[in-house]
Design a protein around this motif. Structure first.
Motif, short mmCIF file in Angstrom:
data_model
loop_
_atom_site.label_atom_id
_atom_site.label_comp_id
_atom_site.label_asym_id
_atom_site.label_seq_id
_atom_site.Cartn_x
_atom_site.Cartn_y
_atom_site.Cartn_z
N MET A 20 0.85 -1.19 0.00
CA MET A 20 0.00 0.00 0.00
C MET A 20 0.89 1.24 0.00
O MET A 20 1.89 1.29 0.73
CB MET A 20 -0.91 -0.01 1.24
CG MET A 20 -1.77 1.24 1.40
SD MET A 20 -2.81 1.19 2.88
CE MET A 20 -4.04 -0.01 2.39
N GLU B 285 -7.37 7.04 2.31
CA GLU B 285 -6.98 8.17 1.48
C GLU B 285 -7.11 9.48 2.25
O GLU B 285 -6.25 10.37 2.13
CB GLU B 285 -7.83 8.21 0.21
CG GLU B 285 -7.47 9.34 -0.75
CD GLU B 285 -6.02 9.34 -1.19
OE1 GLU B 285 -5.50 10.44 -1.48
OE2 GLU B 285 -5.39 8.25 -1.23
N ARG C 260 -14.87 -2.52 1.90
CA ARG C 260 -13.64 -2.19 1.16
C ARG C 260 -13.62 -0.73 0.75
O ARG C 260 -12.59 -0.05 0.84
CB ARG C 260 -13.51 -3.08 -0.09
CG ARG C 260 -13.43 -4.57 0.19
CD ARG C 260 -13.46 -5.36 -1.10
NE ARG C 260 -13.59 -6.79 -0.90
CZ ARG C 260 -14.73 -7.43 -0.68
NH1 ARG C 260 -15.86 -6.74 -0.64
NH2 ARG C 260 -14.77 -8.74 -0.50
N GLU D 217 -10.97 2.10 1.96
CA GLU D 217 -10.17 2.81 0.95
C GLU D 217 -10.34 4.32 1.07
O GLU D 217 -9.37 5.08 1.02
CB GLU D 217 -10.57 2.34 -0.45
CG GLU D 217 -9.75 2.97 -1.56
CD GLU D 217 -10.13 2.46 -2.94
OE1 GLU D 217 -9.66 3.04 -3.94
OE2 GLU D 217 -10.92 1.49 -3.01
N ASP E 184 -7.40 -2.87 7.95
CA ASP E 184 -8.48 -2.63 6.98
C ASP E 184 -9.48 -3.77 6.90
O ASP E 184 -10.32 -3.80 6.00
CB ASP E 184 -7.89 -2.33 5.59
CG ASP E 184 -7.11 -3.48 5.01
OD1 ASP E 184 -6.66 -4.36 5.77
OD2 ASP E 184 -6.93 -3.50 3.77
#
Length: 447
Positions: free
Chosen positions: A1, A109, A101, A105, A84
Protein backbone atom coordinates in the motif's frame (compact mmCIF):
# COMPACT_ATOMS: atom_id res chain seq x y z
CA UNK A 1 0.00 0.00 0.00
CA UNK A 2 1.34 3.44 -0.88
CA UNK A 3 1.86 5.94 1.89
CA UNK A 4 2.04 9.71 1.27
CA UNK A 5 4.63 12.19 0.08
CA UNK A 6 7.59 12.77 2.35
CA UNK A 7 8.14 16.33 3.61
CA UNK A 8 11.46 18.00 2.92
CA UNK A 9 13.75 17.68 5.93
CA UNK A 10 16.60 20.16 5.84
CA UNK A 11 19.91 19.61 7.60
CA UNK A 12 20.95 21.76 10.54
CA UNK A 13 24.60 22.54 11.39
CA UNK A 14 25.98 21.00 14.55
CA UNK A 15 25.84 17.60 16.16
CA UNK A 16 23.22 15.64 18.06
CA UNK A 17 22.72 12.16 19.48
CA UNK A 18 20.05 9.55 20.18
CA UNK A 19 17.16 10.56 22.47
CA UNK A 20 16.16 9.32 25.89
CA UNK A 21 12.61 8.01 25.70
CA UNK A 22 10.12 6.85 28.31
CA UNK A 23 9.77 3.08 28.21
CA UNK A 24 6.39 1.80 29.38
CA UNK A 25 7.82 -1.63 30.11
CA UNK A 26 10.32 -0.34 32.70
CA UNK A 27 8.55 2.96 33.52
CA UNK A 28 11.84 4.77 33.07
CA UNK A 29 13.76 6.85 30.57
CA UNK A 30 15.98 4.69 28.37
CA UNK A 31 18.35 5.57 25.56
CA UNK A 32 16.64 4.87 22.23
CA UNK A 33 20.00 4.13 20.63
CA UNK A 34 19.76 2.31 17.30
CA UNK A 35 22.20 -0.53 16.77
CA UNK A 36 22.10 -0.08 12.99
CA UNK A 37 19.17 1.81 11.53
CA UNK A 38 16.55 3.17 13.88
CA UNK A 39 13.67 0.72 13.42
CA UNK A 40 10.23 1.99 14.41
CA UNK A 41 6.79 0.40 14.34
CA UNK A 42 3.71 2.49 15.13
CA UNK A 43 0.28 0.88 15.10
CA UNK A 44 -1.93 2.38 12.40
CA UNK A 45 -5.58 3.22 12.07
CA UNK A 46 -8.67 1.13 11.67
CA UNK A 47 -9.95 3.15 8.71
CA UNK A 48 -13.16 4.81 9.76
CA UNK A 49 -13.57 8.26 11.36
CA UNK A 50 -10.06 9.24 10.28
CA UNK A 51 -8.19 11.42 11.07
CA UNK A 52 -9.07 12.80 14.50
CA UNK A 53 -6.80 14.90 16.71
CA UNK A 54 -6.01 11.87 18.87
CA UNK A 55 -4.65 10.07 15.80
CA UNK A 56 -2.67 13.13 14.79
CA UNK A 57 -1.23 13.50 18.30
CA UNK A 58 0.19 9.99 18.20
CA UNK A 59 1.67 10.15 14.71
CA UNK A 60 3.15 13.59 15.39
CA UNK A 61 4.93 12.27 18.50
CA UNK A 62 6.66 9.56 16.50
CA UNK A 63 7.31 12.00 13.66
CA UNK A 64 9.23 14.06 16.23
CA UNK A 65 11.16 10.96 17.29
CA UNK A 66 12.13 10.32 13.69
CA UNK A 67 13.28 13.91 13.28
CA UNK A 68 15.52 13.61 16.36
CA UNK A 69 17.04 10.41 15.00
CA UNK A 70 17.55 11.91 11.54
CA UNK A 71 19.15 15.01 13.04
CA UNK A 72 21.54 12.71 14.93
CA UNK A 73 22.55 11.06 11.65
CA UNK A 74 20.65 7.79 11.95
CA UNK A 75 18.82 6.12 9.09
CA UNK A 76 15.21 5.39 10.04
CA UNK A 77 13.16 2.39 8.92
CA UNK A 78 9.54 2.99 9.85
CA UNK A 79 6.65 0.53 9.43
CA UNK A 80 2.95 1.06 10.09
CA UNK A 81 -0.09 -1.15 9.58
CA UNK A 82 -3.64 -0.38 8.52
CA UNK A 83 -6.30 -2.61 10.07
CA UNK A 84 -8.48 -2.63 6.98
CA UNK A 85 -10.53 -5.64 8.04
CA UNK A 86 -11.83 -5.84 11.59
CA UNK A 87 -15.14 -6.04 13.45
CA UNK A 88 -15.50 -2.27 14.14
CA UNK A 89 -14.89 -1.45 10.48
CA UNK A 90 -17.39 -4.07 9.33
CA UNK A 91 -19.97 -2.82 11.82
CA UNK A 92 -19.58 0.76 10.58
CA UNK A 93 -19.85 -0.37 6.96
CA UNK A 94 -23.05 -2.28 7.73
CA UNK A 95 -24.53 0.64 9.68
CA UNK A 96 -23.85 3.10 6.86
CA UNK A 97 -24.71 0.77 3.97
CA UNK A 98 -21.24 1.10 2.45
CA UNK A 99 -19.09 -1.75 1.21
CA UNK A 100 -16.37 -2.33 3.80
CA UNK A 101 -13.64 -2.19 1.16
CA UNK A 102 -14.86 1.16 -0.14
CA UNK A 103 -15.13 2.55 3.39
CA UNK A 104 -11.57 1.47 4.21
CA UNK A 105 -10.17 2.81 0.95
CA UNK A 106 -11.81 6.22 1.33
CA UNK A 107 -10.72 6.60 4.94
CA UNK A 108 -7.14 5.56 4.22
CA UNK A 109 -6.98 8.17 1.48
CA UNK A 110 -8.31 10.81 3.87
CA UNK A 111 -5.69 9.75 6.40
CA UNK A 112 -2.94 10.08 3.79
CA UNK A 113 -4.12 13.58 2.89
CA UNK A 114 -4.24 14.68 6.53
CA UNK A 115 -0.81 13.24 7.33
CA UNK A 116 0.76 14.94 4.33
CA UNK A 117 -0.86 18.27 5.21
CA UNK A 118 0.52 18.02 8.75
CA UNK A 119 4.02 17.29 7.47
CA UNK A 120 4.22 13.83 9.05
CA UNK A 121 7.06 11.66 7.77
CA UNK A 122 5.46 8.64 6.08
CA UNK A 123 6.34 5.03 6.90
CA UNK A 124 8.72 3.17 4.63
CA UNK A 125 6.33 0.24 4.84
CA UNK A 126 2.62 1.12 4.97
CA UNK A 127 0.97 -2.28 5.13
CA UNK A 128 -2.71 -3.21 5.05
CA UNK A 129 -3.76 -6.35 6.89
CA UNK A 130 -5.46 -7.57 3.73
CA UNK A 131 -2.03 -7.56 2.05
CA UNK A 132 -0.55 -10.06 4.53
CA UNK A 133 -3.34 -12.60 4.99
CA UNK A 134 -1.09 -15.45 3.81
CA UNK A 135 1.71 -14.44 6.18
CA UNK A 136 -0.66 -14.15 9.14
CA UNK A 137 -2.32 -17.50 8.49
CA UNK A 138 1.11 -19.13 8.14
CA UNK A 139 2.15 -17.64 11.48
CA UNK A 140 -1.02 -18.94 13.13
CA UNK A 141 -0.31 -22.39 11.69
CA UNK A 142 3.20 -22.28 13.17
CA UNK A 143 1.80 -21.39 16.58
CA UNK A 144 -0.73 -24.21 16.34
CA UNK A 145 1.94 -26.72 15.32
CA UNK A 146 4.06 -25.59 18.28
CA UNK A 147 1.19 -26.18 20.68
CA UNK A 148 0.76 -22.46 21.35
CA UNK A 149 -2.63 -22.12 19.66
CA UNK A 150 -5.81 -24.12 20.06
CA UNK A 151 -9.32 -24.25 18.52
CA UNK A 152 -12.52 -23.29 20.30
CA UNK A 153 -15.89 -24.70 19.21
CA UNK A 154 -17.45 -22.06 16.99
CA UNK A 155 -21.14 -21.58 16.40
CA UNK A 156 -22.02 -20.02 13.07
CA UNK A 157 -18.83 -20.90 11.22
CA UNK A 158 -19.29 -21.80 7.57
CA UNK A 159 -17.36 -24.03 5.20
CA UNK A 160 -14.53 -22.76 3.08
CA UNK A 161 -13.92 -23.61 -0.56
CA UNK A 162 -12.49 -27.00 0.48
CA UNK A 163 -15.71 -27.86 2.33
CA UNK A 164 -13.99 -27.72 5.72
CA UNK A 165 -15.58 -25.76 8.56
CA UNK A 166 -12.86 -24.09 10.61
CA UNK A 167 -12.96 -23.08 14.25
CA UNK A 168 -11.75 -19.93 15.93
CA UNK A 169 -8.12 -20.25 17.01
CA UNK A 170 -6.75 -18.75 20.24
CA UNK A 171 -3.28 -18.06 21.62
CA UNK A 172 -2.43 -20.16 24.67
CA UNK A 173 -0.94 -17.68 27.15
CA UNK A 174 0.06 -20.31 29.71
CA UNK A 175 1.85 -22.43 27.13
CA UNK A 176 3.67 -19.37 25.75
CA UNK A 177 4.77 -18.33 29.25
CA UNK A 178 6.06 -21.84 29.87
CA UNK A 179 7.98 -22.21 26.61
CA UNK A 180 9.25 -18.68 25.92
CA UNK A 181 10.82 -15.79 27.83
CA UNK A 182 7.60 -13.75 27.52
CA UNK A 183 5.23 -13.32 30.42
CA UNK A 184 1.82 -11.69 30.25
CA UNK A 185 2.07 -8.19 31.69
CA UNK A 186 5.75 -7.73 30.83
CA UNK A 187 5.04 -4.74 28.61
CA UNK A 188 2.09 -3.28 30.51
CA UNK A 189 3.01 -3.76 34.20
CA UNK A 190 -0.67 -4.26 35.09
CA UNK A 191 -2.24 -6.41 37.76
CA UNK A 192 -4.59 -9.26 36.87
CA UNK A 193 -7.79 -7.33 37.64
CA UNK A 194 -6.74 -4.39 35.44
CA UNK A 195 -5.78 -6.69 32.59
CA UNK A 196 -9.13 -8.47 32.73
CA UNK A 197 -11.03 -5.17 32.76
CA UNK A 198 -9.08 -3.70 29.84
CA UNK A 199 -9.25 -6.93 27.86
CA UNK A 200 -13.06 -6.82 28.06
CA UNK A 201 -13.18 -3.10 27.19
CA UNK A 202 -10.78 -3.31 24.25
CA UNK A 203 -12.05 -6.06 22.01
CA UNK A 204 -11.38 -9.13 24.10
CA UNK A 205 -13.85 -11.88 24.95
CA UNK A 206 -13.10 -13.08 28.49
CA UNK A 207 -16.45 -14.87 28.73
CA UNK A 208 -16.01 -17.01 25.60
CA UNK A 209 -16.82 -20.63 26.37
CA UNK A 210 -14.09 -23.15 25.59
CA UNK A 211 -11.10 -20.86 26.18
CA UNK A 212 -8.32 -22.15 28.40
CA UNK A 213 -7.74 -18.74 29.97
CA UNK A 214 -10.11 -15.79 29.98
CA UNK A 215 -7.32 -13.56 28.62
CA UNK A 216 -6.30 -15.82 25.73
CA UNK A 217 -6.58 -13.64 22.59
CA UNK A 218 -8.07 -14.55 19.22
CA UNK A 219 -5.56 -15.42 16.50
CA UNK A 220 -7.81 -16.46 13.63
CA UNK A 221 -11.55 -15.93 13.25
CA UNK A 222 -13.31 -18.68 11.32
CA UNK A 223 -15.46 -17.66 8.34
CA UNK A 224 -19.01 -16.51 9.04
CA UNK A 225 -21.84 -15.77 6.67
CA UNK A 226 -21.79 -12.22 5.39
CA UNK A 227 -18.25 -11.54 6.61
CA UNK A 228 -15.01 -11.36 4.58
CA UNK A 229 -12.87 -14.49 4.78
CA UNK A 230 -9.80 -15.93 3.09
CA UNK A 231 -8.80 -19.51 2.41
CA UNK A 232 -5.78 -20.69 4.39
CA UNK A 233 -4.04 -23.71 5.85
CA UNK A 234 -5.84 -23.07 9.14
CA UNK A 235 -9.23 -22.88 7.46
CA UNK A 236 -11.27 -20.13 5.90
CA UNK A 237 -11.32 -16.98 8.03
CA UNK A 238 -9.46 -13.79 8.83
CA UNK A 239 -6.80 -12.54 11.28
CA UNK A 240 -7.30 -11.57 14.87
CA UNK A 241 -6.18 -8.12 15.94
CA UNK A 242 -2.85 -8.60 17.74
CA UNK A 243 -1.28 -11.18 15.45
CA UNK A 244 -1.50 -8.84 12.45
CA UNK A 245 0.91 -6.33 14.00
CA UNK A 246 3.29 -9.05 15.18
CA UNK A 247 3.54 -10.48 11.68
CA UNK A 248 3.87 -7.12 9.89
CA UNK A 249 6.49 -5.86 12.35
CA UNK A 250 8.57 -9.04 12.10
CA UNK A 251 8.27 -9.07 8.32
CA UNK A 252 9.31 -5.45 7.79
CA UNK A 253 11.61 -4.73 10.73
CA UNK A 254 12.84 -8.04 12.11
CA UNK A 255 13.20 -8.82 15.80
CA UNK A 256 14.44 -6.56 18.59
CA UNK A 257 13.61 -3.39 16.70
CA UNK A 258 14.23 -0.04 18.34
CA UNK A 259 10.81 1.32 19.32
CA UNK A 260 7.23 0.03 19.36
CA UNK A 261 4.89 3.00 19.48
CA UNK A 262 1.22 3.84 19.74
CA UNK A 263 -1.41 5.42 21.94
CA UNK A 264 -1.60 4.49 25.61
CA UNK A 265 -4.89 2.68 24.92
CA UNK A 266 -2.81 0.06 23.07
CA UNK A 267 -0.55 -0.82 26.00
CA UNK A 268 -2.89 -3.64 26.99
CA UNK A 269 -3.95 -5.88 25.50
CA UNK A 270 -2.63 -5.00 22.06
CA UNK A 271 1.06 -4.40 22.61
CA UNK A 272 1.39 -6.96 25.37
CA UNK A 273 -0.22 -9.67 23.23
CA UNK A 274 1.66 -8.61 20.09
CA UNK A 275 4.92 -8.97 21.99
CA UNK A 276 3.88 -12.43 23.15
CA UNK A 277 2.98 -13.56 19.64
CA UNK A 278 6.27 -12.24 18.25
CA UNK A 279 8.33 -13.92 20.98
CA UNK A 280 6.55 -17.21 20.34
CA UNK A 281 7.15 -16.94 16.58
CA UNK A 282 10.75 -15.74 16.57
CA UNK A 283 12.27 -16.60 19.93
CA UNK A 284 13.28 -12.95 20.34
CA UNK A 285 11.76 -9.86 21.95
CA UNK A 286 9.68 -7.73 19.63
CA UNK A 287 11.15 -4.31 20.53
CA UNK A 288 13.65 -2.63 22.81
CA UNK A 289 11.48 0.31 23.88
CA UNK A 290 7.69 0.54 24.24
CA UNK A 291 6.60 4.16 23.88
CA UNK A 292 3.05 5.46 24.26
CA UNK A 293 1.27 8.74 23.77
CA UNK A 294 -1.37 10.20 26.05
CA UNK A 295 -5.06 10.39 25.25
CA UNK A 296 -6.71 13.56 23.93
CA UNK A 297 -10.13 14.38 25.36
CA UNK A 298 -12.88 16.59 23.97
CA UNK A 299 -16.01 17.83 25.70
CA UNK A 300 -15.03 16.07 28.91
CA UNK A 301 -14.43 12.59 27.47
CA UNK A 302 -11.54 10.77 25.84
CA UNK A 303 -11.75 11.44 22.11
CA UNK A 304 -12.90 8.18 20.58
CA UNK A 305 -14.74 6.81 17.60
CA UNK A 306 -17.16 4.89 19.81
CA UNK A 307 -18.25 8.07 21.61
CA UNK A 308 -18.26 10.15 18.45
CA UNK A 309 -16.69 13.17 20.18
CA UNK A 310 -14.14 13.71 17.45
CA UNK A 311 -12.27 16.75 16.23
CA UNK A 312 -11.25 15.80 12.68
CA UNK A 313 -8.14 17.23 11.04
CA UNK A 314 -9.96 17.31 7.70
CA UNK A 315 -12.74 19.47 9.14
CA UNK A 316 -10.26 21.92 10.62
CA UNK A 317 -8.51 22.10 7.27
CA UNK A 318 -11.85 22.67 5.52
CA UNK A 319 -12.31 25.66 7.84
CA UNK A 320 -9.02 27.04 6.46
CA UNK A 321 -7.07 26.33 9.63
CA UNK A 322 -3.35 26.29 8.78
CA UNK A 323 -2.05 22.72 9.31
CA UNK A 324 1.09 24.22 10.84
CA UNK A 325 -1.10 25.70 13.59
CA UNK A 326 -2.68 22.29 14.22
CA UNK A 327 0.81 20.86 14.51
CA UNK A 328 1.88 23.56 16.96
CA UNK A 329 -1.25 23.07 19.06
CA UNK A 330 -0.33 19.40 19.48
CA UNK A 331 3.37 20.02 20.06
CA UNK A 332 2.49 22.40 22.91
CA UNK A 333 1.42 19.40 25.03
CA UNK A 334 3.96 16.73 26.03
CA UNK A 335 3.32 13.56 24.07
CA UNK A 336 2.81 11.41 27.19
CA UNK A 337 0.24 13.64 28.88
CA UNK A 338 -3.53 13.26 28.77
CA UNK A 339 -5.18 16.56 27.88
CA UNK A 340 -8.35 18.08 26.47
CA UNK A 341 -8.62 19.84 23.12
CA UNK A 342 -10.24 23.28 23.13
CA UNK A 343 -10.50 26.11 20.63
CA UNK A 344 -8.16 28.13 22.88
CA UNK A 345 -5.32 25.73 22.09
CA UNK A 346 -5.75 26.43 18.41
CA UNK A 347 -5.91 30.20 18.98
CA UNK A 348 -2.68 30.02 20.96
CA UNK A 349 -1.02 28.04 18.17
CA UNK A 350 -2.12 30.51 15.48
CA UNK A 351 -0.66 33.37 17.55
CA UNK A 352 2.57 31.43 18.00
CA UNK A 353 2.83 30.74 14.27
CA UNK A 354 2.33 34.45 13.54
CA UNK A 355 5.06 35.44 15.98
CA UNK A 356 7.53 32.86 14.73
CA UNK A 357 6.91 33.75 11.10
CA UNK A 358 7.56 37.44 11.84
CA UNK A 359 10.78 36.64 13.69
CA UNK A 360 12.22 33.87 11.54
CA UNK A 361 10.33 33.93 8.23
CA UNK A 362 11.50 35.17 4.87
CA UNK A 363 11.17 38.87 5.73
CA UNK A 364 13.21 38.50 8.91
CA UNK A 365 15.91 36.54 7.09
CA UNK A 366 16.05 39.14 4.33
CA UNK A 367 16.25 41.93 6.90
CA UNK A 368 19.09 40.22 8.73
CA UNK A 369 21.03 39.63 5.52
CA UNK A 370 20.67 43.32 4.61
CA UNK A 371 22.11 44.38 7.95
CA UNK A 372 18.88 45.43 9.69
CA UNK A 373 18.91 45.22 13.49
CA UNK A 374 16.34 44.96 16.19
CA UNK A 375 14.08 42.56 14.31
CA UNK A 376 11.54 41.04 16.67
CA UNK A 377 8.16 39.34 16.62
CA UNK A 378 4.94 41.13 17.45
CA UNK A 379 3.72 40.63 21.00
CA UNK A 380 0.97 38.16 20.20
CA UNK A 381 1.85 35.44 22.72
CA UNK A 382 1.04 37.37 25.88
CA UNK A 383 3.64 36.88 28.57
CA UNK A 384 5.51 34.40 26.40
CA UNK A 385 6.58 37.08 23.93
CA UNK A 386 7.56 40.65 24.62
CA UNK A 387 8.36 43.03 21.78
CA UNK A 388 12.09 43.63 21.78
CA UNK A 389 13.64 47.03 21.32
CA UNK A 390 16.59 47.72 19.07
CA UNK A 391 18.69 47.99 22.22
CA UNK A 392 17.86 44.45 23.35
CA UNK A 393 20.78 42.00 23.37
CA UNK A 394 20.99 39.79 20.31
CA UNK A 395 20.41 36.09 20.90
CA UNK A 396 22.68 33.45 19.43
CA UNK A 397 20.90 31.12 17.02
CA UNK A 398 23.51 28.40 17.48
CA UNK A 399 22.85 28.37 21.24
CA UNK A 400 19.12 28.12 20.60
CA UNK A 401 19.64 25.15 18.28
CA UNK A 402 21.73 23.37 20.92
CA UNK A 403 18.97 23.98 23.48
CA UNK A 404 16.29 22.71 21.10
CA UNK A 405 18.23 19.53 20.51
CA UNK A 406 18.71 19.01 24.23
CA UNK A 407 14.99 19.47 24.95
CA UNK A 408 13.93 17.05 22.24
CA UNK A 409 16.49 14.44 23.22
CA UNK A 410 15.00 14.49 26.71
CA UNK A 411 11.87 12.42 26.07
CA UNK A 412 10.73 14.58 23.14
CA UNK A 413 10.06 17.66 25.29
CA UNK A 414 8.29 19.68 22.61
CA UNK A 415 6.63 22.13 25.08
CA UNK A 416 10.08 23.19 26.24
CA UNK A 417 11.24 23.41 22.62
CA UNK A 418 8.33 25.72 21.81
CA UNK A 419 9.08 27.92 24.81
CA UNK A 420 12.67 28.27 23.66
CA UNK A 421 11.58 29.45 20.23
CA UNK A 422 9.02 31.79 21.82
CA UNK A 423 11.79 33.41 23.87
CA UNK A 424 13.99 33.77 20.81
CA UNK A 425 11.10 35.29 18.84
CA UNK A 426 10.73 37.99 21.48
CA UNK A 427 14.15 39.49 20.76
CA UNK A 428 16.73 39.91 18.02
CA UNK A 429 18.56 36.79 16.90
CA UNK A 430 21.87 36.91 15.08
CA UNK A 431 20.92 34.27 12.48
CA UNK A 432 17.16 33.93 11.86
CA UNK A 433 17.86 31.68 8.87
CA UNK A 434 19.45 29.09 11.17
CA UNK A 435 16.45 29.20 13.50
CA UNK A 436 14.18 28.82 10.48
CA UNK A 437 16.03 25.65 9.42
CA UNK A 438 16.01 24.22 12.95
CA UNK A 439 12.27 24.83 13.42
CA UNK A 440 11.59 23.19 10.06
CA UNK A 441 13.85 20.19 10.62
CA UNK A 442 13.22 19.46 14.29
CA UNK A 443 9.64 20.63 14.79
CA UNK A 444 8.35 20.18 11.24
CA UNK A 445 7.05 23.75 10.97
CA UNK A 446 8.07 25.57 7.80
CA UNK A 447 8.12 29.33 8.35
Amino acid sequence: MRAWNRPEIVSVPGESSAPWLHDTKTDSLVLAQPLDAARLYVCGITPYDATHIGHANTYLAFDTLQRVWIDAGFRVHYAQNVTDVDDPLLERATATGVDWRALAESQVELFRTDMEALGIIPPNDFVAVTEVIDEVSAAVALLQDAGLAYPVPTDGAIAGADGRIAEDLYFDIHAAETRTDWTLGDESNLDAASMLRLFAERGGDPGRAGKRDRLDPLLWKAARAGEPAWESSVGAGRPGWHIECSVIALKELGTDFTVQGGGSDLIFPHHDMSAGHAQALSGHPLAGVYSHTGMVAYQGEKMSKSLGNLVLVSRLRAQNVDPRAIRLALLARHYRTDWEWTAAHLDEAIARLTAWSAAFGAAAIEGASSGATGISAPAVLGAAAVTASSAAPTGTAATLVDSLRLALRHDLDTPQALRLVDDAAAGPVDDPALVNRAVSALLGVAL
